[in-house]
Write an enzyme that holds these catalytic residues in place. Structure first.
Site, short mmCIF file in Angstrom:
data_model
loop_
_atom_site.label_atom_id
_atom_site.label_comp_id
_atom_site.label_asym_id
_atom_site.label_seq_id
_atom_site.Cartn_x
_atom_site.Cartn_y
_atom_site.Cartn_z
NE ARG A 64 104.46 3.77 -32.40
CZ ARG A 64 104.17 3.44 -33.67
NH1 ARG A 64 103.61 2.29 -33.94
NH2 ARG A 64 104.44 4.28 -34.65
CE LYS B 202 98.93 -6.50 -9.73
NZ LYS B 202 97.76 -7.14 -10.33
CG ASP C 237 95.43 -13.05 -15.33
OD1 ASP C 237 96.54 -13.24 -14.79
OD2 ASP C 237 94.84 -11.95 -15.29
CE1 TYR D 79 93.02 -6.52 -10.64
CE2 TYR D 79 92.82 -6.43 -13.03
CZ TYR D 79 93.18 -5.84 -11.83
OH TYR D 79 93.68 -4.57 -11.84
C1 LIG Z 1 96.76 -6.79 -11.26
C2 LIG Z 1 96.15 -7.81 -12.13
C3 LIG Z 1 95.90 -7.56 -13.49
C4 LIG Z 1 96.10 -6.19 -14.11
O1 LIG Z 1 97.45 -5.81 -14.12
P1 LIG Z 1 98.00 -4.30 -14.07
O2 LIG Z 1 99.46 -4.48 -14.20
O3 LIG Z 1 97.54 -3.70 -12.79
O4 LIG Z 1 97.39 -3.58 -15.25
C5 LIG Z 1 95.38 -8.59 -14.26
N1 LIG Z 1 95.12 -9.80 -13.72
C6 LIG Z 1 95.34 -10.07 -12.43
C7 LIG Z 1 95.01 -11.44 -11.91
C8 LIG Z 1 95.87 -9.09 -11.59
O5 LIG Z 1 96.08 -9.37 -10.29
#
Ligand SMILES: *Cc1c(COP(=O)(O)O)cnc(C)c1O
Length: 361
Positions: A50, A196, A171, A101
């Site tokens: 962990r 993504k 982000d 988001y």
């Molecule tokens: C999808 C997404 C997230 C969250 O990510 P997960 O892997 O689905 O938890 C955060 N920020 C943006 C801009 C996203 O497109």
């Protein structure tokens, strides 16, 4: 390798391929193996599964190199969002885009319930950002925003936040480090949904936080590492391997998808069923407002054969979605908006498929 890197910085496309490899020696693995270990013999670098894992570390060094900082991978993008928000006190004043988001938006609303104060700014309103920053503790940036594709003047907003001592979190999921490196602009923390573009094959859910290579950044890294270890939201070693394998082709996937997105944006602007194209002029995502209602947008999503009607983005397969089908999507997103994540299929095939869906009676 190290001499070449020292003389002139390597292009990100090269670093996506070279970073996080085992040292070169006769008979060595070219790729990090999947380390399926819950524990390690005592007195070594990692004490327990962990706390760390050699497969995570390879992925972390690759993401860190691309963003210009020190990365930690977490179990999802939302785990990364939550870890980054934990850096601010519970009663913090947080400045954030008025539309971003939906998961992050819901997380901000939760923080508000727990005592935080939220200040909202239209993502492209630079004057609004500059005044909202005064007296705040943390600024949350997302550019382009998902799904309205609004662009924030990151250099100006980040510089102003730094001057005021406001913690900056960006982000960078939609832009990717190929278009933007917020740490180089002065951000403290970069957040990614590795799910993504970084992993890119719609087969992994994962997140990452990246901190700057400064004393302050190293301190934040320690805090985030503690948050991961005690929060327990860790990554499976196989998922880390898959994400790193996907990351190797980030530059070619993103270049191909971005070139196609540009072509599709131009053609969609000319289509009579499309009222508005939201395309930031770069990157592989765009959103369209249909000339019609929610049902018209749903018909387009249901009418494609190649485009996958599904949530998420950044995969090799093109995806589309009417975002307001999710009850949690901010109401400022139009009911008839369809978000497109362009994949790496042939652009003429993608256009043909989209056009026939738009032309359905
Ligand atoms: C999808 C997404 C997230 C969250 O990510 P997960 O892997 O689905 O938890 C955060 N920020 C943006 C801009 C996203 O497109």
């Amino acid at each position: 390798m190290s001499e070449l890197a020292a003389s002139e910085p390597l292009d990100p496309a090269t670093r996506a391929v070279t970073a996080g490899r085992p040292p070169r020696s006769a008979g060595a693995d070219p790729n990090v193996p999947v380390h399926l270990s819950s524990t390690f013999v005592a007195h070594g670098e990692i004490g327990y599964g962990r706390f760390g894992n050699p497969t995570w570390q390879a992925l972390e060094s690759a993401i860190g190199e691309l963003e210009g900082g020190q990365a930690l991978v977490l179990s999802s993008g939302m785990a990364a969002v939550t870890a980054a928000m934990s850096l601010a006190p519970r009663d913090a004043t947080i400045v954030a885009p008025d539309c971003l988001y939906s998961g992050t938006n819901d997380r901000l609303l939760l923080a508000e319930q727990h005592g935080a104060t939220l200040r909202r700014v239209a993502a492209d309103d630079t004057a609004g950002w500059l005044s909202a920053l005064v007296g705040s503790d943390l600024v949350w940036l997302e550019s382009p925003t998902n799904p309205l594709m609004q662009v924030t003047d990151l250099p100006r907003v980040i510089a102003a936040a730094r001057e005021l001592g406001v913690l900056v979190v960006a982000d960078n999921t939609v832009a990717t480090p190929l278009l933007c490196q917020p740490l180089a602009l002065g951000a403290d923390v970069v957040v990614h949904s590795v799910t993504k573009y970084l992993s890119g094959h719609s087969d992994v859910v994962m997140g990452a936080v990246v901190t700057a290579p400064t004393d302050r950044g190293r301190q934040l890294h320690e805090q985030l590492h503690r948050e991961r270890t005690l929060g327990g939201g860790i990554v499976g070693p196989l998922e880390a391997f898959l994400a790193l394998r996907g990351l190797r082709t980030l530059a070619v996937r993103f270049a191909k998808a971005s070139a196609s997105a540009r072509v599709l944006a131009d053609r969609l602007r000319e289509h009579p069923r499309v009222a508005r194209v939201r395309y930031p002029g770069t990157g592989a995502m765009l959103s369209i407002d249909l000339d019609g209602d929610a049902a018209a947008a749903e018909r387009v999503c249901a009418g494609t054969a190649l485009w996958l009607d599904s949530t998420s983005l950044g995969g090799v397969e093109s995806q589309l979605e009417r975002r307001r089908r999710h009850p949690s999507e901010p109401a400022s997103v139009p009911e008839n908006l369809v978000r497109l994540s362009v994949g790496i299929e042939d652009v003429e095939d993608l256009w043909r498929d989209l056009r026939q869906a738009l032309d359905l009676p």
